[in-house]
Write an enzyme that holds these catalytic residues in place. Sequence first.
Site, PDB file in Angstrom:
ATOM      1  N   TRP A 118      27.309  83.690  38.668  1.00  0.00           N
ATOM      2  CA  TRP A 118      27.400  83.873  37.219  1.00  0.00           C
ATOM      3  C   TRP A 118      26.045  84.199  36.609  1.00  0.00           C
ATOM      4  O   TRP A 118      25.942  85.069  35.731  1.00  0.00           O
ATOM      5  CB  TRP A 118      28.009  82.630  36.565  1.00  0.00           C
ATOM      6  CG  TRP A 118      29.495  82.754  36.520  1.00  0.00           C
ATOM      7  CD1 TRP A 118      30.399  82.221  37.400  1.00  0.00           C
ATOM      8  CD2 TRP A 118      30.252  83.511  35.583  1.00  0.00           C
ATOM      9  NE1 TRP A 118      31.673  82.608  37.063  1.00  0.00           N
ATOM     10  CE2 TRP A 118      31.622  83.396  35.952  1.00  0.00           C
ATOM     11  CE3 TRP A 118      29.919  84.280  34.469  1.00  0.00           C
ATOM     12  CZ2 TRP A 118      32.645  84.019  35.229  1.00  0.00           C
ATOM     13  CZ3 TRP A 118      30.938  84.904  33.751  1.00  0.00           C
ATOM     14  CH2 TRP A 118      32.269  84.774  34.132  1.00  0.00           C
ATOM     15  N   ASN A 140      35.427  89.373  45.573  1.00  0.00           N
ATOM     16  CA  ASN A 140      34.041  89.261  45.135  1.00  0.00           C
ATOM     17  C   ASN A 140      33.623  90.382  44.186  1.00  0.00           C
ATOM     18  O   ASN A 140      32.907  90.148  43.215  1.00  0.00           O
ATOM     19  CB  ASN A 140      33.103  89.231  46.353  1.00  0.00           C
ATOM     20  CG  ASN A 140      31.685  88.861  45.954  1.00  0.00           C
ATOM     21  OD1 ASN A 140      31.457  87.817  45.357  1.00  0.00           O
ATOM     22  ND2 ASN A 140      30.730  89.733  46.245  1.00  0.00           N
ATOM     23  N   TRP A 175      24.253  83.663  22.523  1.00  0.00           N
ATOM     24  CA  TRP A 175      25.593  84.119  22.872  1.00  0.00           C
ATOM     25  C   TRP A 175      26.538  83.924  21.696  1.00  0.00           C
ATOM     26  O   TRP A 175      26.297  83.102  20.812  1.00  0.00           O
ATOM     27  CB  TRP A 175      26.102  83.339  24.087  1.00  0.00           C
ATOM     28  CG  TRP A 175      25.226  83.463  25.288  1.00  0.00           C
ATOM     29  CD1 TRP A 175      24.312  82.549  25.737  1.00  0.00           C
ATOM     30  CD2 TRP A 175      25.157  84.567  26.188  1.00  0.00           C
ATOM     31  NE1 TRP A 175      23.688  83.011  26.878  1.00  0.00           N
ATOM     32  CE2 TRP A 175      24.177  84.253  27.179  1.00  0.00           C
ATOM     33  CE3 TRP A 175      25.824  85.798  26.279  1.00  0.00           C
ATOM     34  CZ2 TRP A 175      23.863  85.111  28.222  1.00  0.00           C
ATOM     35  CZ3 TRP A 175      25.508  86.661  27.319  1.00  0.00           C
ATOM     36  CH2 TRP A 175      24.541  86.316  28.277  1.00  0.00           C
ATOM     37  N   TRP A 215      27.604  82.721  29.780  1.00  0.00           N
ATOM     38  CA  TRP A 215      28.018  82.684  31.184  1.00  0.00           C
ATOM     39  C   TRP A 215      28.554  81.319  31.590  1.00  0.00           C
ATOM     40  O   TRP A 215      29.383  81.215  32.501  1.00  0.00           O
ATOM     41  CB  TRP A 215      26.858  83.085  32.088  1.00  0.00           C
ATOM     42  CG  TRP A 215      25.610  82.242  31.972  1.00  0.00           C
ATOM     43  CD1 TRP A 215      24.541  82.463  31.166  1.00  0.00           C
ATOM     44  CD2 TRP A 215      25.306  81.034  32.696  1.00  0.00           C
ATOM     45  NE1 TRP A 215      23.583  81.474  31.314  1.00  0.00           N
ATOM     46  CE2 TRP A 215      24.037  80.585  32.260  1.00  0.00           C
ATOM     47  CE3 TRP A 215      25.992  80.300  33.663  1.00  0.00           C
ATOM     48  CZ2 TRP A 215      23.427  79.434  32.756  1.00  0.00           C
ATOM     49  CZ3 TRP A 215      25.391  79.139  34.166  1.00  0.00           C
ATOM     50  CH2 TRP A 215      24.127  78.722  33.718  1.00  0.00           C
ATOM     51  N   TRP A 247      23.186  85.007  51.573  1.00  0.00           N
ATOM     52  CA  TRP A 247      23.256  84.766  50.129  1.00  0.00           C
ATOM     53  C   TRP A 247      23.705  83.330  49.858  1.00  0.00           C
ATOM     54  O   TRP A 247      23.194  82.661  48.955  1.00  0.00           O
ATOM     55  CB  TRP A 247      24.258  85.721  49.471  1.00  0.00           C
ATOM     56  CG  TRP A 247      23.684  87.006  48.960  1.00  0.00           C
ATOM     57  CD1 TRP A 247      23.856  88.250  49.490  1.00  0.00           C
ATOM     58  CD2 TRP A 247      22.859  87.187  47.795  1.00  0.00           C
ATOM     59  NE1 TRP A 247      23.189  89.181  48.730  1.00  0.00           N
ATOM     60  CE2 TRP A 247      22.574  88.562  47.681  1.00  0.00           C
ATOM     61  CE3 TRP A 247      22.342  86.317  46.841  1.00  0.00           C
ATOM     62  CZ2 TRP A 247      21.791  89.089  46.655  1.00  0.00           C
ATOM     63  CZ3 TRP A 247      21.561  86.834  45.806  1.00  0.00           C
ATOM     64  CH2 TRP A 247      21.293  88.208  45.724  1.00  0.00           C
ATOM     65  N   GLU A 279      26.055  88.194  53.525  1.00  0.00           N
ATOM     66  CA  GLU A 279      26.774  87.344  52.576  1.00  0.00           C
ATOM     67  C   GLU A 279      26.565  85.864  52.900  1.00  0.00           C
ATOM     68  O   GLU A 279      26.471  85.025  51.999  1.00  0.00           O
ATOM     69  CB  GLU A 279      28.266  87.683  52.587  1.00  0.00           C
ATOM     70  CG  GLU A 279      28.585  89.086  52.100  1.00  0.00           C
ATOM     71  CD  GLU A 279      28.083  89.334  50.696  1.00  0.00           C
ATOM     72  OE1 GLU A 279      28.316  88.479  49.818  1.00  0.00           O
ATOM     73  OE2 GLU A 279      27.434  90.371  50.463  1.00  0.00           O
TER      74      GLU A 279
END
Length: 480
Positions: free
Chosen positions: A379, A338, A303, A356, A275, A272
């Site tokens: 996102w 998360n 969208w 998004w 990331w 993590e």
Amino acid sequence: MSKALVWFRRDLRDFDHAALFHALKSHAQVYCVFVFDIGILDALQLRADRRVEFIHRSLQALDGALRARGGGLIVRHGDPVSLIPALASRLEVAAVYANRDYEPAALRRDADVADALRTLGIGFQDFKDQVIFEKDEVLTQAGRPFSVFTPYKKTWLKQLDDFQLKAYPVEKYAAHLAPPPEGESLPSLESLGFEPTNLTELSIPVGMEGGRQLLEDFRRRISRYKARRDFPAAKGVSYLSVHLRFGTVSIRELARLAHAVGGEGAETWLSELVWRDFYFQILWHHPHVVSHSFRSEFDRVAWDSAPALLEAWQQGRTGYPIVDAAMRQLLHSGYMHNRLRMIVASFLTKDLGIDWREGERFFALHLNDFDLAANNGGWQWAASTGCDAQPWFRIFNPVTQSEKFDPEGAFIRRYLPELARVPDKYIHAPWTLPPIDQKLASCVIGEDYPAPVVDHARARERTLARFEVVKGPGETATEG
């Protein structure tokens, strides 16, 4: 006698601090400053903002710690582009030291400060501190930045060594700290234009001591991290994200813990942290992601404009309990687990068909640990527009996700008390509860709790059609 000024930003601690260490090592007197940046604060929509209060209380702790070492904190409120050079000139320092930031607006700010200092004959030095690896430190064999996480992680781990994890021994040169000029004091929260929040009521530990408490607690649980991290009703995660965001803990300290403990739990947690570095380097190399899809072809996706659906998602009244409980947790506490971030982001983009960027903005408004790089990366991952993102044809089913990660509905009931008496069998899809049983459970759908705002199966088909504009050969739909 050589003097320096250390400019604190998202690094609110007096230990293992790169800029502070280098300044203390190189100068006989070192002043410390923090600026409440009006460029950031004036853009905040909430006057009761937990992040501002977290910073304010963490600064009180930092000032106390620095004073115990013989120094202290100068605090200003305004534009750092003018305030930092003016203060540096007044204190007659040779250089200003700061830890590096990677967001486009911060880079522009720092460049402007450096230019202003240069005209005064004052230096500006910045240092890597909030990441383990930055910029071009982890590259492909061809010398290019990675856009896929797994090979990035492999290279990151291969390059990790004791030098990268070594702490900066601030205490070795702490005698060089200089006290603030007479009359300096920390402004009140109210004088900054903000109000107290429910931070105390939420029992969120603040400052360096709060970070230490949480780290010690997690140290005892880290071996179970992999097994428990996806279940929001369990105490499985570290809860350190807001401390990492504002630097009341050191990223090197966290990585050292994971590296030293080893085992599945620690290795998963270290992933993590990798990331986090990954998204920082994506933002650095590809700043267009702030407003556009990482992969430009996904900017062709059309969208929906659906204000009522967006508002239902924001307020936690979509009729899907796992989504609504997560959103109400966010509104109440500024925190979201998360796994739930992935579920609600998938729901907004692939069930409601909403851009998004709308979700990213809402998270930026409410998350205590909001960080542009990670928020944008998360996102775009969920919306399938980013680097190494979830494939667009993999669509989370909010009901099966709820059944898998909150099987007994414990988390749902915590934030949706109106569902408290709904049987476990129906807690994930209460609209399937027979009408007579809805009355018995004091949860009539459409009255006590909303009916689903969309049908997932139909929404899924709309999403598959929406992404036809970027469809490649051999891509088939799957449900998560």
